[in-house]
Design an enzyme around this catalytic site. Structure first.
Site, PDB file in Angstrom:
ATOM      1  N   GLU A 249      35.799 -83.985   5.463  1.00 17.62           N
ATOM      2  CA  GLU A 249      35.043 -84.078   6.842  1.00 17.62           C
ATOM      3  C   GLU A 249      33.720 -84.967   6.087  1.00 17.62           C
ATOM      4  O   GLU A 249      33.360 -84.715   5.042  1.00 17.62           O
ATOM      5  CB  GLU A 249      34.581 -83.063   7.522  1.00 17.62           C
ATOM      6  CG  GLU A 249      33.542 -81.941   6.811  1.00 17.62           C
ATOM      7  CD  GLU A 249      33.158 -80.870   7.539  1.00 17.62           C
ATOM      8  OE1 GLU A 249      32.159 -80.219   7.175  1.00 17.62           O
ATOM      9  OE2 GLU A 249      33.925 -80.416   8.532  1.00 17.62           O
ATOM     10  N   SER A 250      33.268 -86.107   6.801  1.00 19.73           N
ATOM     11  CA  SER A 250      32.265 -86.885   6.404  1.00 19.73           C
ATOM     12  C   SER A 250      32.325 -87.406   5.227  1.00 19.73           C
ATOM     13  O   SER A 250      33.292 -88.287   4.719  1.00 19.73           O
ATOM     14  CB  SER A 250      30.756 -86.170   6.976  1.00 19.73           C
ATOM     15  OG  SER A 250      30.064 -87.032   6.730  1.00 19.73           O
ATOM     16  N   SER A 251      31.256 -87.128   4.140  1.00 22.16           N
ATOM     17  CA  SER A 251      31.558 -87.628   2.854  1.00 22.16           C
ATOM     18  C   SER A 251      32.939 -87.100   2.122  1.00 22.16           C
ATOM     19  O   SER A 251      33.348 -87.873   1.575  1.00 22.16           O
ATOM     20  CB  SER A 251      30.409 -86.974   2.008  1.00 22.16           C
ATOM     21  OG  SER A 251      30.684 -87.361   0.687  1.00 22.16           O
TER      22      SER A 251
END
Length: 320
Positions: A151-153
């Site tokens: 998720e995200s990074s």
């Protein structure tokens, strides 16, 4: 979750507080039995000093599939374990999940340096690969069934791992990520504002060429890719989903126009890109009204991800 300022920093600080609370009380983690999260040390070449945690179900398969699950900035392996449904799904289907943590703790993954963006170049991807190899060797992990999500990074790093090691991973699911190489700065864990803001646009061929340069000379099959993004994400612009889609459809040799579109759940807009045999190579989910919060625990998002990868025991060869 990524390093930023003003609104972004306030949001991430709140998420850090939540993550710390969850990390301190793993009884809240999703699990179907008594299996828990175990830290592993001395797992191999680890140039950036990453931490490794592994979740092995009580009823793990004899030759289990392996999922590498990557947290976002301000997170950790234990936080991702506690805040998503991948552990509970592993308990149900018998696969092993690796939950790494960055070093220093709470930092973003290195998706911006020259070292990270090429096979065997160093930095975080090398340590992550050591974790995969360790599970294959010590838990009898199936090297022909290795997958990655984040998720995200961690979604960004999902794309990096798929590009750097296309022979290792069979498929991946990136939540709230950006295209491989989009976040390049030439520095370790750099912040690329134009990419985060959805202001970096290339042709499919240009995006695809960047992936192909990550492992020069590789001509084998490429991992299938699933992509997720919320339309109101304030940290990573929703336009990055379109750029990711352009990149991976080019890499996987399927058309830029979706083979099919549907709404499998309220506010989920799904597009599938299939090859000539009807096998879905790229699948994207645009979640109307969602911010920087995917995958949402208690929904079917994680289940859809593992279904795409075939970790639920189904064949991922056809759209279903």
């Amino acid at each position: 979750m990524l390093r930023s300022r003003h609104l972004k920093s306030r949001l991430l600080a709140a998420l850090l507080a939540i993550g710390a609370a969850l990390g301190a009380n793993l009884a809240a983690a999703p699990q179907a039995g008594a299996a828990s999260l175990t830290q592993v040390t001395n797992f191999g070449n680890n140039p950036t000093g990453l931490q490794m945690y592994v979740h092995v179900p009580n009823r793990v398969k004899a030759h289990p599939s392996v999922l590498l699950a990557l947290h976002g900035c301000q997170g950790s392996g234990p936080y991702l374990y506690a805040s998503t449904d991948f552990g509970a799904l592993a308990d149900r289907y018998g696969f092993v999940v690796i939950y790494p943590s960055t070093n220093p703790g709470g930092s973003c993954w290195d998706v911006s340096s020259d070292q990270a963006l090429r096979r065997g170049g160093g930095s975080d991807p090398v340590g992550l690969m050591s974790m995969v190899t360790y599970v294959e060797q010590h838990y009898n992990g199936n090297r022909d069934a290795v997958y990655v999500t984040g998720e995200s990074s961690g979604g960004m790093m999902t794309n990096v791992m798929l590009a750097d090691y296309p022979d290792v991973f069979k498929a991946g699911a990136a939540f709230m990520g950006v295209p491989y190489h989009c976040f390049y700065t030439g520095t370790t864990r750099g912040w690329n504002g134009p990419c985060a803001g959805g202001q970096v646009s290339m042709t499919p061929q240009q995006w695809g060429d960047l992936v192909r340069r990550a492992d020069p000379g590789y001509t084998g099959p490429r991992p299938r890719v699933q992509l997720w993004h919320g339309t109101t994400d304030p940290i990573l612009n929703h336009r990055d989903l379109g750029e990711e889609t352009k990149q991976w459809t080019n890499v996987l040799g399927v058309g830029q126009n979706p083979s099919s579109t549907d709404i499998p759940a309220a506010n989920w807009n799904r597009s599938r890109y299939t090859d000539r045999s009807g096998k879905t190579q790229v699948e994207s989910y645009s979640i109307a009204g969602a911010g920087h919060e995917l995958p949402v625990k208690g929904t079917q998002m994680a289940a859809y991800a593992i279904h795409f990868m075939g970790l639920d025991g189904t064949s991922p060869t056809r759209a279903s």
